[in-house]
Design a protein around this motif. Structure first.
Motif, mmCIF file in Angstrom:
data_model
loop_
_atom_site.group_PDB
_atom_site.id
_atom_site.type_symbol
_atom_site.label_atom_id
_atom_site.label_comp_id
_atom_site.label_asym_id
_atom_site.label_seq_id
_atom_site.Cartn_x
_atom_site.Cartn_y
_atom_site.Cartn_z
ATOM 1 N N ASP A 73 0.820 -1.220 0.000
ATOM 2 C CA ASP A 73 0.000 0.000 0.000
ATOM 3 C C ASP A 73 0.855 1.273 0.000
ATOM 4 O OD1 ASP A 73 -2.291 -1.631 0.155
ATOM 5 O OD2 ASP A 73 -2.091 -1.739 2.338
ATOM 6 N N ASP A 127 2.065 4.847 -1.202
ATOM 7 C CA ASP A 127 1.508 6.021 -1.874
ATOM 8 C C ASP A 127 2.576 6.789 -2.641
ATOM 9 O OD1 ASP A 127 -1.355 6.058 -0.939
ATOM 10 O OD2 ASP A 127 -0.363 6.083 1.015
ATOM 11 N N LYS A 166 3.343 7.545 -6.517
ATOM 12 C CA LYS A 166 4.001 8.791 -6.883
ATOM 13 C C LYS A 166 5.514 8.656 -6.713
ATOM 14 C CE LYS A 166 0.077 10.950 -7.499
ATOM 15 N NZ LYS A 166 -0.408 11.295 -8.858
ATOM 16 N N GLU A 168 1.424 17.265 1.542
ATOM 17 C CA GLU A 168 0.250 16.671 0.893
ATOM 18 C C GLU A 168 0.162 15.167 1.115
ATOM 19 O OE1 GLU A 168 3.308 17.040 -2.547
ATOM 20 O OE2 GLU A 168 2.880 17.956 -0.604
ATOM 21 N N PHE A 169 1.255 14.575 1.617
ATOM 22 C CA PHE A 169 1.273 13.140 1.866
ATOM 23 C C PHE A 169 1.103 12.797 3.351
ATOM 24 C CE2 PHE A 169 3.603 13.587 -2.143
ATOM 25 C CZ PHE A 169 2.924 12.661 -2.925
ATOM 26 N N LYS A 170 0.688 13.757 4.158
ATOM 27 C CA LYS A 170 0.445 13.470 5.570
ATOM 28 C C LYS A 170 -0.635 12.389 5.701
ATOM 29 C CE LYS A 170 1.843 17.768 7.852
ATOM 30 N NZ LYS A 170 1.413 18.922 8.675
ATOM 31 N N GLY A 171 -0.348 11.406 6.531
ATOM 32 C CA GLY A 171 -1.284 10.297 6.697
ATOM 33 C C GLY A 171 -1.148 9.216 5.637
ATOM 34 N N LYS A 172 -0.259 9.424 4.668
ATOM 35 C CA LYS A 172 -0.035 8.450 3.606
ATOM 36 C C LYS A 172 1.187 7.594 3.928
ATOM 37 C CE LYS A 172 -3.121 10.454 0.796
ATOM 38 N NZ LYS A 172 -4.312 9.786 0.217
ATOM 39 N N ARG A 173 1.366 6.543 3.159
ATOM 40 C CA ARG A 173 2.541 5.682 3.342
ATOM 41 C C ARG A 173 3.608 6.058 2.323
ATOM 42 N NH1 ARG A 173 2.529 -0.691 4.606
ATOM 43 N NH2 ARG A 173 1.892 0.243 6.565
ATOM 44 N N ILE A 174 4.703 6.603 2.831
ATOM 45 C CA ILE A 174 5.806 7.054 1.985
ATOM 46 C C ILE A 174 7.049 6.226 2.277
ATOM 47 C CG2 ILE A 174 7.291 9.001 1.373
ATOM 48 C CD1 ILE A 174 5.138 10.878 2.123
#
Length: 352
Positions: free
Chosen positions: A110, A112, A139, A234-240
């Motif tokens: 998962d 992002d 991305k 913009e990717f706060k809370g996303k999996r980077i």
């Protein structure tokens, strides 16, 4: 190197590198019995140079930066008929770097976004192709230091362009011109490019040491630096996924990075204050500083350059605080006690 024929192996190979690619070539050359010459610029870290010599390579230290080192390597390649191995622009090298993208997809679910440190562009190109072919929704974000922003220049110019390189903590990314193959491969697959300040790179190195117990060189810390700088909000809370491309940092440079990181974090403070030169003047200053739990690391006082009066002395103090708030408390306290004082490096970074 396994693709070389017998004659090419016997003659040997050559590469120009700031250190990481050089170490890889030297290691595999040593394992395969292939003579290796590496040309490293004067700015290459001492530890990386020493590692190459430990693998019995012929190490040539020449050129003020990668551009000059490459010219020397090209010349030696022609003179001695050595196979030149480009560290970031040969298709086979780019393909090899792309296997990192495959490993990420195998090990992490998962995803992002993936943040890729970017210098010559080879790693970015390889990872972009591998990841986008298997999952185009992920991305791809490139990140580089403002002091070696060659990919940014390429975007502005519409193609690779020579970019003067300044001294940077991200020495592994200090490539003055993006590779042409890397550029053509990655430019349409890149979703965002971030340029980070040196202060945030130093802070990222500090965060890795303190929070992850992990030593990462400046190039590898650029991804976290971008997050600390608020450039990926913009990717706060996303999996980077952050690629930590390198732990080969000189011990002396690491010490400087940590101190610079502490300063950027508001935990290492330097200020000047004019106090009374009568008995007890400096003692009172020390008591004020210690009253709120601040530790003095260094203190120097000078009389000759104080213009106010002969009964005053200017004191330069370097001290350690717990955090930015603690430093603010010290600043406010000194402002209330002394007329002439100035913080020389009070941090102005906006930290999350």
């Amino acid at each position: 190197m396994l693709m070389l024929n017998e004659a090419e192996r016997k003659r040997g190979v050559i590469a120009a590198s700031l250190g990481n690619h050089a170490q890889a070539v030297c290691y595999h050359g040593y394992q395969l019995g292939i003579p290796v010459t590496v040309v490293m610029p004067l700015i290459a870290p001492i530890m990386k140079i020493q590692k190459c010599r430990e693998y019995h390579a012929n190490v040539v230290i020449e050129g003020k930066d990668m551009a000059e080192a490459k010219k020397v390597a090209y010349r030696l390649s022609k003179e001695k008929d050595l196979t030149y191995i480009n560290g970031y622009d040969h298709p086979h090298i780019i393909a090899g770097q792309g296997t990192l993208g495959l490993e990420i997809l195998e090990q992490v679910e998962d995803i992002d976004a993936i943040v890729v440190p970017t210098g010559g562009g080879g790693l970015l190109a390889g990872v972009s192709v591998a990841v986008k072919m298997l999952n185009p929704n992920i991305k791809i974000i490139g990140v580089e230091s403002e002091r070696c922003a060659s990919y940014s220049k390429a975007i502005t110019h519409g193609g690779p362009l020579f970019t003067p390189i300044e001294g940077t903590l991200a020495d592994g990314l200090a490539v003055p011109e993006v590779g042409y193959n890397a550029w053509e491969t990655s430019r349409d697959l890149l979703d965002k490019l971030v340029v980070v300040k040196e202060e945030y790179i130093a802070l990222a190195i500090l965060r890795f040491v303190e929070n992850e117990k992990c030593v990462v060189e400046g190039a590898g810390a650029c991804g976290l630096a971008a997050i600390l700088a608020g450039q990926l909000d913009e990717f706060k809370g996303k999996r980077i996924v952050l690629i930590l491309s390198g732990g080969n940092i000189d011990t002396t440079i690491l010490g400087r990075c940590l101190e610079r990181g502490l300063a950027a974090d508001g935990r290492l403070i330097k200020f000047r204050v004019t106090v009374s030169d009568r008995p007890g003047g400096i003692c009172e200053l020390c008591k004020i500083i210690s009253s709120i739990g601040v530790s003095i690391k260094d203190i120097i006082h000078e009389r000759a350059w104080v213009t106010s009066d002969v009964f005053s002395v200017e004191v330069v103090v370097v001290c350690e605080t717990r955090d930015y708030t603690h430093s603010m408390e010290l600043r406010d306290l000194l402002q209330s006690k002394y007329k002439k004082f100035d913080f020389e490096n009070f941090p102005n970074l906006v930290l999350p």
